[in-house]
Design a protein around this motif. Structure first.
Motif, short mmCIF file in Angstrom:
data_model
loop_
_atom_site.label_atom_id
_atom_site.label_comp_id
_atom_site.label_asym_id
_atom_site.label_seq_id
_atom_site.Cartn_x
_atom_site.Cartn_y
_atom_site.Cartn_z
N PRO A 177 0.83 -1.21 0.00
CA PRO A 177 0.00 0.00 0.00
C PRO A 177 0.86 1.25 0.00
O PRO A 177 0.92 2.00 0.98
CB PRO A 177 -0.81 -0.14 1.29
N ALA A 178 1.54 1.50 -1.12
CA ALA A 178 2.43 2.66 -1.22
C ALA A 178 1.64 3.91 -1.57
O ALA A 178 0.97 3.94 -2.61
CB ALA A 178 3.50 2.39 -2.28
N PRO A 179 1.69 4.96 -0.76
CA PRO A 179 0.97 6.20 -1.10
C PRO A 179 1.50 6.80 -2.40
O PRO A 179 2.71 6.98 -2.56
CB PRO A 179 1.27 7.11 0.10
N ASN A 180 0.59 7.09 -3.33
CA ASN A 180 1.02 7.61 -4.64
C ASN A 180 -0.02 8.51 -5.30
O ASN A 180 0.11 8.82 -6.48
CB ASN A 180 1.39 6.46 -5.59
N ASP A 181 -1.04 8.94 -4.57
CA ASP A 181 -2.10 9.74 -5.18
C ASP A 181 -1.58 11.02 -5.80
O ASP A 181 -1.95 11.38 -6.93
CB ASP A 181 -3.17 10.09 -4.13
N GLN A 182 -0.74 11.73 -5.08
CA GLN A 182 -0.25 13.02 -5.59
C GLN A 182 0.63 12.83 -6.82
O GLN A 182 0.60 13.64 -7.75
CB GLN A 182 0.51 13.76 -4.48
N LEU A 183 1.40 11.74 -6.84
CA LEU A 183 2.21 11.43 -8.02
C LEU A 183 1.32 11.26 -9.24
O LEU A 183 1.61 11.81 -10.32
CB LEU A 183 3.02 10.16 -7.77
N PHE A 184 0.22 10.52 -9.08
CA PHE A 184 -0.67 10.29 -10.22
C PHE A 184 -1.38 11.58 -10.64
O PHE A 184 -1.63 11.79 -11.83
CB PHE A 184 -1.68 9.20 -9.89
N PHE A 185 -1.72 12.44 -9.69
CA PHE A 185 -2.33 13.73 -10.02
C PHE A 185 -1.40 14.51 -10.95
O PHE A 185 -1.85 15.08 -11.96
CB PHE A 185 -2.56 14.52 -8.72
N ASP A 186 -0.10 14.50 -10.64
CA ASP A 186 0.87 15.21 -11.48
C ASP A 186 1.16 14.44 -12.77
O ASP A 186 1.16 15.01 -13.86
CB ASP A 186 2.19 15.41 -10.71
N GLN A 187 1.46 13.14 -12.63
CA GLN A 187 1.88 12.32 -13.76
C GLN A 187 0.81 12.24 -14.83
O GLN A 187 1.10 12.20 -16.03
CB GLN A 187 2.23 10.91 -13.27
N PHE A 188 -0.45 12.21 -14.42
CA PHE A 188 -1.55 12.09 -15.37
C PHE A 188 -2.11 13.44 -15.77
O PHE A 188 -3.17 13.53 -16.38
CB PHE A 188 -2.64 11.19 -14.80
N ARG A 189 -1.40 14.51 -15.38
CA ARG A 189 -1.63 15.87 -15.87
C ARG A 189 -3.02 16.41 -15.56
O ARG A 189 -3.65 17.07 -16.40
CB ARG A 189 -1.32 15.98 -17.37
N ILE A 190 -3.48 16.17 -14.36
CA ILE A 190 -4.67 16.86 -13.87
C ILE A 190 -4.28 18.26 -13.42
O ILE A 190 -5.04 19.20 -13.51
CB ILE A 190 -5.32 16.05 -12.73
N GLY A 191 -3.05 18.37 -12.96
CA GLY A 191 -2.51 19.66 -12.53
C GLY A 191 -1.16 19.44 -11.91
O GLY A 191 -0.49 18.44 -12.17
N LYS A 192 -0.73 20.39 -11.09
CA LYS A 192 0.48 20.27 -10.31
C LYS A 192 0.05 20.38 -8.85
O LYS A 192 -0.34 21.45 -8.39
CB LYS A 192 1.49 21.36 -10.68
N TRP A 193 0.05 19.25 -8.20
CA TRP A 193 -0.54 19.14 -6.86
C TRP A 193 -0.11 20.32 -5.96
O TRP A 193 1.05 20.67 -5.91
CB TRP A 193 -0.14 17.82 -6.21
N PRO A 194 -1.15 20.94 -5.28
CA PRO A 194 -2.56 20.57 -5.23
C PRO A 194 -3.44 21.37 -6.19
O PRO A 194 -4.67 21.33 -6.08
CB PRO A 194 -2.92 20.91 -3.79
N ARG A 195 -2.83 22.09 -7.13
CA ARG A 195 -3.60 22.96 -8.01
C ARG A 195 -3.93 22.26 -9.33
O ARG A 195 -3.09 21.57 -9.91
CB ARG A 195 -2.81 24.24 -8.30
N TYR A 196 -5.15 22.46 -9.79
CA TYR A 196 -5.55 21.99 -11.11
C TYR A 196 -5.02 22.95 -12.17
O TYR A 196 -4.86 24.14 -11.93
CB TYR A 196 -7.08 21.94 -11.22
N PHE A 197 -4.76 22.41 -13.37
CA PHE A 197 -4.48 23.30 -14.49
C PHE A 197 -5.70 24.17 -14.75
O PHE A 197 -6.86 23.70 -14.64
CB PHE A 197 -4.13 22.50 -15.74
N ASP A 198 -5.48 25.42 -15.12
CA ASP A 198 -6.59 26.35 -15.30
C ASP A 198 -7.61 25.87 -16.32
O ASP A 198 -8.81 26.07 -16.16
CB ASP A 198 -6.05 27.73 -15.72
N ASN A 199 -7.12 25.24 -17.40
CA ASN A 199 -8.02 24.84 -18.48
C ASN A 199 -8.36 23.36 -18.46
O ASN A 199 -8.89 22.82 -19.44
CB ASN A 199 -7.41 25.20 -19.83
N VAL A 200 -8.06 22.67 -17.36
CA VAL A 200 -8.12 21.21 -17.36
C VAL A 200 -9.53 20.69 -17.63
O VAL A 200 -10.52 21.22 -17.12
CB VAL A 200 -7.58 20.64 -16.03
N GLN A 201 -9.61 19.65 -18.45
CA GLN A 201 -10.87 19.00 -18.80
C GLN A 201 -11.17 17.89 -17.78
O GLN A 201 -11.40 16.72 -18.13
CB GLN A 201 -10.79 18.42 -20.21
N PHE A 202 -11.17 18.27 -16.51
CA PHE A 202 -11.41 17.33 -15.42
C PHE A 202 -12.28 18.03 -14.39
O PHE A 202 -11.96 19.13 -13.94
CB PHE A 202 -10.07 16.90 -14.79
#
Length: 361
Positions: free
Chosen positions: A144-169
């Motif tokens: 159970p390795a914590p990795n949520d924030q890595l995936f938020f960044d890696q999958f380009r939802i934003g740069k944790w904890p901020r979303y990209f301004d134009n993100v389609q999410f």
């Protein structure tokens, strides 16, 4: 199709409950009628059987004399009324499962349903050693390795904890919770040959079909098309693994903050099997085309660059491949999960146009 179909017609009322709230997938306007399915089912295909030496004793059971079935894939299929001739097979990416193509994290219809409504039989895959195909013939540990924030960044939802301004999410907390809960671990080592062997067995069962791949599924997708002539087209969403080139024609590895991206060699004969089918590759937004010190960003810079070289190599050998970088079409904000973003109907329309153009619709 070679699947035995039931004679019963099922009308699916598509009301989904997510985190305690009723979500209406039709609210996006991309569907207005009940979804009518003439057949659906699931099965395992491919894989291996291991056998332990010795004799099995039911009264004193040990591993001796027993067998183990593993390294198969799991497939779930649905067939709409009046189906089009070619099914679509959808293969997920890293840390994901068939859920990638199902209902989106914010409750809208995903590609599974969008393309069912467009008349295609759809097969969703859990690849070997993942999800509902978890039996691996090679041991691995799942921690159970914590990795949520890595995936938020890696999958380009934003740069944790901020979303990209134009993100389609969708930015509701329950949507992000659903997204994080889609992460699915490997139960054995990732092996592109094991996956593509099972995928080739699936295409033997389905007959001729179209292959959709996502992310890490890109590499096994190319190999599947090499291993079976039943792959009639490939639609690859942000392929992130296994860029294969003919032996002797490999481009240099591309360094990045996320680590080097190296091409992989196959024979010219195998590579040229990819020139016999139409291929379309789609990449989204919010990553640079110049080197950066940010790991999650630089990761996609080199993959887009390698994909461009790969498309050129396919076409140089007489193929029919194209790369679409969505911002160049004026389509902005797409994450790594193009097929489930807020504009996924627009993306599905692009794919449908390509299939129509290639006379595969």
């Amino acid at each position: 199709m070679n699947i035995n179909r039931t004679l019963m017609t099922t009308v699916i009322a598509m009301t989904t409950f997510v985190t305690g709230c009723a979500i209406q997938p039709n609210s996006s306007g991309n569907a207005s009628a009940p979804l009518v399915i003439q057949a659906q089912g699931s099965f395992a295909v491919g894989g291996a059987v291991l056998k332990a030496p010795g004799n099995y004793d039911n009264n004193k059971p040990t591993t001796a004399g027993q067998s183990f079935h593993g390294d198969h894939l799991y497939a779930f299929y649905q067939v709409p009324l009046h189906p089009k001739p070619l099914p679509i097979v959808m293969l997920h990416g890293a840390f994901q499962s068939a859920r990638s193509w199902e209902t989106t994290s914010d409750g809208r219809e995903g590609f599974q349903t969008l393309f069912l409504r467009r008349g295609f039989p759809v097969y969703l895959v859990d690849q070997p050693r993942r999800g509902r195909a978890g039996n691996s013939t090679v041991a691995a540990s799942v921690a159970p390795a914590p990795n949520d924030q890595l995936f938020f960044d890696q999958f380009r939802i934003g740069k944790w904890p901020r979303y990209f301004d134009n993100v389609q999410f969708d930015r509701k907390p329950e949507t992000l919770d659903q997204f994080f809960r889609s992460v699915t671990p490997n139960t054995g080592p990732y092996d592109a040959d094991v996956i593509s062997d099972a995928m080739a067995a699936l295409f033997t069962k389905t007959g001729p079909a179209i292959l959709f791949t996502h992310s890490q599924g890109g590499g096994p997708g190319w190999l599947t098309a090499i291993k079976t002539p039943n792959v009639k087209a490939i639609i690859a969403f942000e392929p992130g693994s296994g860029f294969i080139f003919p032996q002797g024609e490999l481009p240099p590895a591309m360094p990045s903050t996320a680590g080097p991206l190296a091409p992989e060699a196959v024979s010219t004969e195998d590579f040229e099997k990819l020139t016999r089918i139409p291929i379309a590759i789609y990449y989204g937004d919010n990553f640079p085309t110049e080197p950066t010190a940010e790991r999650g960003q630089d990761n996609w810079r080199v993959r887009l660059a390698m994909a461009r070289i790969w498309v050129d190599a396919v076409n140089k050998h007489g193929g029919d491949a194209r790369l679409v970088h969505l911002p160049e079409l004026g389509i902005h904000g797409n994450t790594h999960f193009i097929m489930s973003d807020l504009n996924n109907v627009q993306i599905a329309d692009l794919v449908s146009s390509f299939l129509i153009q290639k006379k595969l619709d």
